[in-house]
Structure formats: C-alpha cells, structure tokens
Design an enzyme around this catalytic site. Structure first.
Site, PDB file in Angstrom:
ATOM      1  N   LYS A   1     -15.794 -11.419   2.108  1.00  0.00           N
ATOM      2  CA  LYS A   1     -14.970 -12.581   1.407  1.00  0.00           C
ATOM      3  C   LYS A   1     -15.997 -13.171   0.400  1.00  0.00           C
ATOM      4  CE  LYS A   1     -11.350 -13.438   2.131  1.00  0.00           C
ATOM      5  NZ  LYS A   1     -10.069 -12.876   1.807  1.00  0.00           N
TER       6      LYS A   1
ATOM      7  N   THR B   1      -3.676 -12.069  -2.548  1.00  0.00           N
ATOM      8  CA  THR B   1      -4.065 -12.313  -1.188  1.00  0.00           C
ATOM      9  C   THR B   1      -4.399 -11.001  -0.477  1.00  0.00           C
ATOM     10  OG1 THR B   1      -1.753 -11.673  -0.151  1.00  0.00           O
ATOM     11  CG2 THR B   1      -2.025 -13.798  -1.156  1.00  0.00           C
TER      12      THR B   1
ATOM     13  N   ARG C   1       0.921  -1.357   0.168  1.00  0.00           N
ATOM     14  CA  ARG C   1       0.100  -0.011   0.162  1.00  0.00           C
ATOM     15  C   ARG C   1       0.954   1.132  -0.175  1.00  0.00           C
ATOM     16  NH1 ARG C   1      -4.185  -0.641   4.836  1.00  0.00           N
ATOM     17  NH2 ARG C   1      -2.311  -1.746   5.745  1.00  0.00           N
TER      18      ARG C   1
END
Length: 284
Positions: free
Chosen positions: A167, A91, A42
C-alpha cells in the site's frame, strides 16, 4: 479538465475491481446518483455474478452499468476500460488473508497495476483519479498517534508487513506519477472497512468479524483498531471524485474501536453499552 462542486450526473466512471466489497458499494452509490458505471473484472466470466449481485440492490439502474476485463498484472484491457470515462476510481489491489508466499509479487501487482491504470487515465485525459490506499500507508513510520495525512509508513520498518509495503509503495508511486505528468489525483486512506455485505462472500476485513462471531478465537486481549463503514468510505470516494478541493489530497478515514473479552466470556466490540449476548450477536 475542470471539476465543479456539483455532482456531474450522467458522467462515466470506471470503478476498478468492481467485484470487491468496497468497489461494489461505490458502484451502487454511483448508479443511484445517476452516473454511468464501467466496472473492471479480472475475468469477464464473473460478469453474470457481478450483475446479479449489484442488481439485487438497485432499482432499474443496471442499464447504466457495463463491465470489461482488465487484470492488474497485464497491460491488456486498460486502455479500453478507461476510454470515454470522465473519472476513474481505482480500488483494485491484492489483499491476502495471511502472510503471502511471495511478498514481492504482491507489491508488484499492486504498484504496477495502479500505474497501468494511472497511465491510461492520463492518456484518456480523465478529470480525476481517486485511488484507494490505506492507513497501512500512514501508521507504521516514525509518527505517533493520532496519525494524519502527513504521516507515511516506512517500508523498511520491521512493522511493515508485505501488505503495508504494497500500500505504501503503491501510493508513493501513484503520487510520483501524478506529479510528473500533472494528473489530478486524490487518495483515500481508510482503516479496516466493515459494513453490510452485498452477497454471501466476504474478504479479509469482514473475515475477522466472521471469526469473532463464530468462535474461531478462544480468547482475545483488549486491543483497539480503526474501522470505517463501507458506505461512508464509498461516499468519501465519490466526494473526493467531484469536490474541486480534493485534488492533490490524501484523506485519512478511520474511527477507533476496542475489542475485548466481555463479561459474558465472549469476544465483543465495546463501543458503548453492555456486551451483547451470544443470541443477539449471531443475528446481527
């Protein structure tokens, strides 16, 4: 592009969120197998810490590691991150330690961030994308244990926490996009990921064990939950990346453990054998 069953050593792999627990282990295994790894962060300002962390566990493979800045909440950086890569292992996804203040923001970051990665992967014509989902996307619908890859969490269920929703909706969106454009996608659905830390910091899953080992909980009822070793989960991602049969598949990845208060009076994990004394558990 076709995928062969043997490992394509020297191939370029983008690992998103490389500063994370699972992503770090994936990167290490890829580097040791001869892959060139590009990791997204990030903030590129954390690159020195990431290199130091991975460097402590490698032996001369860091020349095959590069880092780029790309944020799930922004379009910027993802095209450059994916450019020239053969594979993408995605991920990166928010995992709050508690109930988030803004559930919609959590879901938006996870879903929109994944779609940003998938769109650029499609444009770059990568061979395959492997997405990290979770049993949070399988175990909270109308199915019953044992759950499999056929089960889906119902995001409208009262059991569906904001994380479970994030999710589930993210994986649903990923599959919809992949089917629409013909992107080769594989998804790993692990349970609680535990295992050796690469450094002093830890996230939500390992934090549970830290709380147990340091006496944060005065007592705990006997309950079971599924766990996986982070090294096995990393290996599963890499196998899903290179195995031709993994394309278009979900992989449910879990093993169940029960927690209870042991005869010593401490909260312990009962897999086999007696409860470990406090001195032993503190040294693990």
């Amino acid at each position: 592009m076709s995928i062969t069953s043997d490992n394509s050593n020297g191939a370029n792999v983008l690992v998103t969120g490389i500063g994370g627990f699972l992503a770090g282990h994936i990167a290490l295994q890829l580097l040791k197998q001869g892959y060139r790894v590009r990791g997204s962060l990030r903030s590129i300002g954390t690159s020195a810490a990431t290199v130091g962390l991975l460097g402590a566990h490698t032996d001369g493979q860091l020349q095959n590691l590069s880092l780029v800045q790309a944020d799930l909440d922004s379009d910027g950086g993802w095209a450059a991150a994916v450019e020239g890569c053969d594979y993408v292992i995605h991920t990166a996804s928010p995992f709050p330690p508690g109930y988030p203040e803004n559930a919609n923001a959590l879901i938006q970051t996870a879903r929109d961030g994944a779609l940003r990665v998938l769109r650029e992967a499609h444009r770059a014509q990568v061979k395959r994308v492997v997405l990290t989902s979770s049993i949070a996307a399988t175990n909270h619908g109308d199915g019953q244990a044992p759950f499999t890859e056929e089960n889906w969490t119902d995001p409208e269920s009262p059991r569906a926490t904001p994380y479970y929703k994030s999710k589930t909706l993210t994986e649903r969106a990923a599959w919809a996009f992949a089917h629409e454009v013909g992107l080769d996608l594989a998804v790993i659905n692990p349970s609680t990921i535990l295992g050796p830390l690469l450094g002093p910091n830890f996230g939500t899953s390992v934090g549970l064990i830290h709380h147990l080992m340091t006496g944060r909980f005065n007592g705990i009822p006997r309950f079971g939950f599924s766990v996986v070793d982070v090294r096995d989960t990393a290996d599963a991602h890499i196998r899903a990346m290179t195995n031709p049969a993994a394309g278009g598949q979900r992989v449910h990845h879990r093993w169940t453990v029960f927690l209870a208060q042991g005869p010593c009076g401490h909260s312990c994990s009962f897999l086999s054998g007696p409860c470990l004394p406090p001195a032993v558990t503190r040294s693990l």
